[in-house]
Motif scaffolding. Structure first.
Motif, short mmCIF file in Angstrom:
data_model
loop_
_atom_site.label_atom_id
_atom_site.label_comp_id
_atom_site.label_asym_id
_atom_site.label_seq_id
_atom_site.Cartn_x
_atom_site.Cartn_y
_atom_site.Cartn_z
N GLU A 1 0.83 -1.20 0.00
CA GLU A 1 0.00 0.00 0.00
C GLU A 1 0.87 1.26 0.00
OE1 GLU A 1 -2.94 0.04 3.03
OE2 GLU A 1 -3.82 1.92 2.34
N TYR A 2 0.40 2.28 -0.72
CA TYR A 2 1.06 3.59 -0.73
C TYR A 2 0.01 4.67 -0.49
CZ TYR A 2 5.23 1.44 -2.84
OH TYR A 2 6.32 0.67 -3.07
N ASP A 3 0.49 5.84 -0.06
CA ASP A 3 -0.42 6.99 0.09
C ASP A 3 -0.83 7.55 -1.27
OD1 ASP A 3 -0.24 6.72 2.80
OD2 ASP A 3 1.36 8.20 3.02
N ALA A 4 0.08 7.43 -2.24
CA ALA A 4 -0.23 7.89 -3.60
C ALA A 4 0.68 7.15 -4.57
CB ALA A 4 -0.03 9.40 -3.73
N ALA B 1 9.06 16.34 -1.58
CA ALA B 1 9.88 17.46 -1.12
C ALA B 1 9.04 18.62 -0.59
CB ALA B 1 10.77 17.95 -2.26
N GLU B 2 7.88 18.88 -1.20
CA GLU B 2 7.11 20.07 -0.83
C GLU B 2 5.82 19.76 -0.09
OE1 GLU B 2 6.60 22.88 -3.96
OE2 GLU B 2 8.76 23.02 -4.32
N HIS B 3 5.34 18.52 -0.20
CA HIS B 3 4.06 18.21 0.42
C HIS B 3 4.16 17.11 1.46
CE1 HIS B 3 2.22 20.86 -2.54
NE2 HIS B 3 2.91 20.25 -3.46
N GLY B 4 5.39 16.66 1.72
CA GLY B 4 5.61 15.70 2.80
C GLY B 4 5.05 14.32 2.57
N LEU B 5 4.67 14.00 1.34
CA LEU B 5 4.16 12.67 1.05
C LEU B 5 5.34 11.80 0.60
CD1 LEU B 5 0.87 13.35 -0.96
CD2 LEU B 5 1.05 11.95 1.07
N THR B 6 5.83 10.94 1.50
CA THR B 6 7.00 10.15 1.12
C THR B 6 6.66 8.67 0.94
OG1 THR B 6 7.55 10.00 3.46
CG2 THR B 6 8.67 11.70 2.19
N ASN B 7 5.49 8.24 1.42
CA ASN B 7 5.09 6.85 1.20
C ASN B 7 4.37 6.76 -0.14
OD1 ASN B 7 4.55 4.12 1.63
ND2 ASN B 7 2.59 4.59 2.63
#
Lengths: 95, 417
Positions: free
Chosen positions: B32-35, B53-59
């Protein structure tokens, strides 16, 4: 260069033809009774299939007539060409 | 991530170049991933980088059916410019040019951005009028663009033939000095490296075969050739195959896919200082740092997914090149190839939410997507992260075709199609 079979003139090089976009796109009979979404679909939406595509060609530098063709967009092989008004030969849906 | 610097290059030079590590991790899909971004070209990898880098979505993950940068990112003529007619387009493309200017520093990866100037030739009265209109519109919205006489054009690009001995003599030119070129592969690799370092999984050889939906119709995951992956957000950045991928979720877009060809000559010493485009007689040319003349031909007239195209299209472009640059008449061409470009009716892209919740699309770049890579990726990441478009891409919706609010660069003829 593609070799295209004009139903009226036979096999000719692609340079003699002009592509006319997707075939069998029918203009709504009563535009004022057509919803805005259906009208947008008619104007802009095309199938863009990866596979068999029914499309119009015009033999501009030959007989000048429009005809339809069934071509595979993954190979550019023409499965058949047929005259306007005839149904799509593979029985596929118009849209 | 190993940082590139003069010191690290020197150290490796004396160490026999044995200390370099892979530039990005070879990831295997998680459950599973966040996006998930579909499509590992510059636009997709860039979007993943900005999400992290800018929206903190790393998963998050980028899934690519082939190898990254192997599609249109690696097949284009690398021209960068922002001299589009309409304000919406000029803002979008200029956002991109501004990001290009610092991209090498931001990514710590040399994308070889070279603002050597893009010169568009006018060959008839209509061209002159249209280009001057573009120049005035651009300058009014803060985008640089200037008019050159034939003599000034010749001074800027000495190989150019401005004589009246050709079929369509040069009547002047529009020059955007901030325009230029960049190294296409480096853009994909630089974004991949930076994204991977922030935790983004880059999954190659992983073709999407289906988009899963939940009971409410929202995105629930994707089926791939490497298994099913759960996610609530999917950003499709699949260029010529956008229709195919979006079709998996039942979303139809006003797109048609066409082959677009390019070719390169044998490498020669530096002979060509800028980028020259001629829309009327159709010639695009620049010289790579490797020395090859990079030449763009036009797209074929019929929609296709073959990545080939007809040979006479190239011959037509070469005829124009030979007239404009007689010195190149005896050059030999080394390679030619095709890519599949997705074209919208108004020749402007779609960067938007779709009718399916959690499904976003960045497509319709047609023949000119490379120049927009950083800007497009940046606003696409914003759209995915906030579920709302960035002000710059807000006009580039799918609904504009229904509502008649086209951004009609096709009619504006800023570019040849």
């Amino acid at each position: 260069m593609l070799l295209i079979h004009c139903p009226y003139c036979g096999q000719r090089p692609e340079l003699e033809f002009r592509h006319g976009g997707q075939a069998h796109v029918a203009r709504p009979a009563d535009p004022s009774a057509t919803s805005i979404d259906e009208w947008a679909d008619y104007l802009y939406l095309r199938e863009n299939p990866k596979g068999l595509h029914a499309e119009r060609w015009r033999h501009v530098h030959g007989c000048g007539r429009f005809f339809n063709a069934l071509r595979d967009t993954t190979t550019d092989v023409f499965v058949s060409t047929y005259r306007c008004g005839e149904p799509r030969p593979d029985g596929g849906s118009a849209r | 991530m190993q940082k590139f610097s003069a010191w690290s290059l020197l150290k490796e030079a004396f160490g026999g170049q044995q200390g370099w590590q892979p530039q990005w991790r070879r990831a295997t899909p998680k459950a599973e991933y966040d996006a998930i971004i579909v499509g590992g070209g510059g636009h997709g990898l860039g979007a993943a980088y900005y999400l992290a880098a800018e929206h903190g979505l790393t998963n998050i993950a980028v899934v690519e059916k082939g190898w990254i940068g192997g599609g249109n990112t690696g097949r284009n003529t690398t021209i960068i410019r922002s001299n589009y007619l309409f304000d919406e387009s000029a803002q979008l493309y200029d956002h991109s040019v501004k990001l290009w200017e610092t991209l090498s520093q931001v990514l710590n990866y040399n994308v070889m951005f070279s603002p050597r100037g893009v010169m568009m030739l006018a060959h008839n009265v209509h061209d002159v009028q249209v280009f001057k209109r573009h120049i005035h519109a651009n300058r009014a919205s803060g985008v640089d663009n200037e008019w050159l006489t034939p003599e000034q054009a010749k001074a800027f690009c000495p190989p150019l033939n401005i004589g009246d001995n050709i079929r369509y003599p040069v009547m002047g030119a529009a020059l955007q000095r901030r325009g230029g070129t960049a190294r296409h592969d480096a853009v994909a690799w630089g974004y991949a490296r930076a994204a991977s370092a922030l935790g983004v999984d880059i999954i190659e050889n992983c073709e999407v075969t289906g988009i899963r939906r939940d009971a409410q119709g929202a995105v629930a995951g994707i089926d791939t050739t490497r298994g099913t992956i759960r996610t609530r957000k999917v950003g499709v950045s699949a260029a010529g195959h956008s229709s195919v991928v979006l079709g998996m979720a039942g979303v139809k877009l006003p797109l048609e896919s066409f082959p677009l060809q390019a070719l390169v000559s044998e490498p020669v010493k530096p002979a060509f200082p800028c980028v020259v485009m001629s829309n009327s007689i159709h010639a695009y040319i620049s010289q790579s740092d490797k020395g090859e003349l990079v030449i763009g031909a036009s797209s074929d007239a019929y929609n296709s997914y073959t990545q080939r195209g007809s040979m006479f299209i190239n011959a037509h472009t070469l005829a124009a090149i030979c007239e404009l640059f007689p010195a190149f008449r005896r050059m030999r061409m080394l390679r030619n190839w095709g890519g599949i470009v997705d074209v919208t009716p108004d020749r402007s892209p779609i960067i938007a939410k779709t009718p399916v919740k959690g499904l976003y699309v960045n497509c319709g770049w047609g023949t000119g997507g490379f120049k927009a890579t950083p800007g497009s990726a940046h606003v696409f990441a914003h759209t995915i992260a906030h579920d709302e478009p960035h002000p710059i891409n807000a006009p580039f919706t799918i609904e504009r075709f229904r509502d008649g609010r086209l951004i009609d660069e096709a009619a504006a003829a800023a570019v040849a199609h």
